[in-house]
Design a protein around this motif. Structure first.
Motif, PDB file in Angstrom:
ATOM      1  N   SER A  31      29.925  11.559  37.308  1.00 52.39           N
ATOM      2  CA  SER A  31      30.140  10.186  36.835  1.00 52.39           C
ATOM      3  C   SER A  31      29.934  10.067  35.333  1.00 52.39           C
ATOM      4  CB  SER A  31      29.193   9.219  37.562  1.00 52.39           C
ATOM      5  OG  SER A  31      27.830   9.588  37.329  1.00 52.39           O
ATOM      6  N   ASP A  74      30.513   9.806  31.365  1.00 54.91           N
ATOM      7  CA  ASP A  74      31.542   9.157  30.564  1.00 54.91           C
ATOM      8  C   ASP A  74      32.294  10.179  29.724  1.00 54.91           C
ATOM      9  OD1 ASP A  74      30.567   6.814  31.602  1.00 54.91           O
ATOM     10  OD2 ASP A  74      29.899   5.975  29.690  1.00 54.91           O
ATOM     11  N   SER A  81      34.500   6.018  27.655  1.00 56.95           N
ATOM     12  CA  SER A  81      35.501   5.668  28.659  1.00 56.95           C
ATOM     13  C   SER A  81      34.937   5.987  30.032  1.00 56.95           C
ATOM     14  CB  SER A  81      36.784   6.468  28.431  1.00 56.95           C
ATOM     15  OG  SER A  81      37.692   6.261  29.503  1.00 56.95           O
ATOM     16  N   THR A  82      35.050   5.042  30.947  1.00 61.92           N
ATOM     17  CA  THR A  82      34.606   5.248  32.323  1.00 61.92           C
ATOM     18  C   THR A  82      35.777   5.461  33.276  1.00 61.92           C
ATOM     19  OG1 THR A  82      34.569   2.854  32.730  1.00 61.92           O
ATOM     20  CG2 THR A  82      32.515   3.876  31.955  1.00 61.92           C
ATOM     21  N   ASP A  83      37.002   5.514  32.711  1.00 60.17           N
ATOM     22  CA  ASP A  83      38.188   5.654  33.551  1.00 60.17           C
ATOM     23  C   ASP A  83      39.057   6.841  33.126  1.00 60.17           C
ATOM     24  OD1 ASP A  83      39.242   4.682  31.198  1.00 60.17           O
ATOM     25  OD2 ASP A  83      39.888   2.755  32.027  1.00 60.17           O
ATOM     26  N   ARG A  93      41.753   6.283  30.089  1.00 56.99           N
ATOM     27  CA  ARG A  93      42.773   5.229  30.097  1.00 56.99           C
ATOM     28  C   ARG A  93      42.421   4.124  29.113  1.00 56.99           C
ATOM     29  NH1 ARG A  93      42.589   6.585  35.551  1.00 56.99           N
ATOM     30  NH2 ARG A  93      41.159   4.869  36.042  1.00 56.99           N
TER      31      ARG A  93
END
Length: 414
Positions: free
Chosen positions: A331, A333, A353-355, A358
């Motif tokens: 998980s 970043d 960014s955690t996605d 994106r």
């Protein structure tokens, strides 16, 4: 074997060469009071200054790159520019090592001596199989400029070439530079640059163990087009990779759309938790509104899932190199570093960014001072390190190492 530096450099640098078999390291006896070679470990520091322009026999230090060895040593690479700040001339690839997480630094070593020519764009990576440190660098004759290379006036031995070196002893010594140009550079390419900044070792998926070096190039314009060599639309990013610890090299994807909208340049990469590679690049004077581009690869850098596209959440970043780092853990970043003033190289900052890239959100501004190129490393389990150019009047007065607790990043970015 010990031999003196040639007299032109000895008067300036006072250095000796220490060679063991095929391994060569130039050691310069510069270590200011805070940066002793025999420093004891300590975790209380916030920042340190491994490179100060004008010290150690170099007028300028630029183009930082940093990795953490399997044994926990930090290796901070840079270009040591002998005569000035220009991107051409007499330039060495230099190194300082830290045993305490970047609080103090050992003596300066010359890993690849220019000897009047230009060696630079260090792109180091730690081989996950052996622990060896593999360093890929770029080269061109010190008598030619980037503009001449872009115009096609300097080719062959004078033009841009690519070399690899290896350290088997935690960075104490490196093998002599070995040329790999013919394996990784297309005949029609003019400019060529590795990184700059750390390369990537893949640790999961079908290509685990692969070393991937993000790079960039320029191409001659199509036949019949005006050939000024200054037209930025012929810039593109590419990747090179090795599946045998740096012995043999291959050309991966090559971005050759040359549409003038997205001109990918000075690319950086990270492996995401799902195994894909994420590439983030400078948009070298493309006509799109932003200065950052990105792309993904699902096959270890051999091809791109899609071409480079604008990364609008990083529109505060000016035209400059940046760095990405995937934090450890499923998980963790994805981080990006770069200056944060759209019209100036100033105010070094970190985005997260955690996605999977994106979108990014600014997590922390490190300083309001001038700032340029940077590179990120996971310094230890609970800190990220950033090695970056900075200064009061210009961005190129020193290269600083800043230690940022992950808790500070999390608190600022949420």
């Amino acid at each position: 074997m010990i031999r003196p530096i040639p007299s032109r450099r000895a008067s300036v640098l006072g250095a000796v060469v220490i060679g063991i078999a095929a391994f060569v390291v130039l050691v310069r006896p510069w270590a200011d009071g805070a940066d002793r070679a025999d420093a004891r470990p300590g975790r209380g520091c916030v920042s340190s200054v491994p490179y100060v322009s004008g010290a150690g026999g170099y007028v300028s230090y630029r183009i930082p790159a940093v990795v953490r060895s399997r044994g926990g040593t930090l290796l901070a690479f840079a270009e040591g520019r002998v005569d000035g700040r220009a991107d051409h001339g007499d330039i060495d690839v230099v190194l300082r090592r830290s045993w305490d997480g970047g609080c103090t630094w050992g003596r300066l070593q010359v890993v690849a001596a220019g000897d009047g020519n230009t060696r630079g764009n260090p792109s180091p990576v730690v081989d996950p199989r052996t622990g060896n440190i593999v360093l890929v660098t770029s080269y061109h004759s010190g008598d030619v400029t980037e503009a001449q290379i872009l115009r096609g006036e300097a080719t062959g031995a004078l033009g841009r070439r690519v070399f690899v070196q290896t350290s088997e002893d935690d960075g104490r010594s490196f093998s002599a530079p070995r040329e790999i140009t013919s394996a990784v550079k297309r005949p029609g390419w003019r400019w060529y640059a590795t990184g700059p900044g750390h390369a990537v070792a893949l640790t999961r998926g079908e290509h685990a163990g692969r070393l991937v070096v993000p790079a960039n190039h320029s191409s001659a314009p199509p036949a019949g087009s005006a050939d000024t060599g200054q037209e930025p639309r012929y810039y593109g990013a590419h990747a090179i990779y090795s599946d045998d610890g740096g012995t043999s090299w291959h050309l991966g994807f090559a971005d050759d759309s040359y549409d003038g909208v997205y001109n990918a340049n000075e690319s950086t990469a990270a492996q995401l938790p799902d195994g894909r590679l994420y590439f983030n690049a400078r948009n070298q004077k493309g006509t799109s509104s932003g200065n950052r581009l990105d792309a993904y690869s699902s096959d270890g850098g051999a091809d791109l899932d899609r071409g480079y596209a604008e990364q609008r959440s990083l529109n505060d970043v000016p035209l400059v190199e940046g760095s990405v780092l995937q934090l450890a853990g499923e998980s963790g970043d994805l981080l990006f570093s770069g200056p944060s003033v759209p019209t100036d190289r100033a105010a070094m900052a970190l985005w997260s960014s955690t996605d999977g890239g994106r979108s990014f959100a600014k997590a922390l501004t490190l300083s309001a001072r001038k700032a340029g190129y940077s590179d990120l490393v996971q310094a230890d389990g609970d800190r990220v390190g950033i090695l970056y150019e900075t200064g009061a009047r210009t961005a190129y007065e020193s290269i600083v190492f800043r230690r940022v607790p992950l808790t500070e990043l999390s608190a600022a970015g949420r």
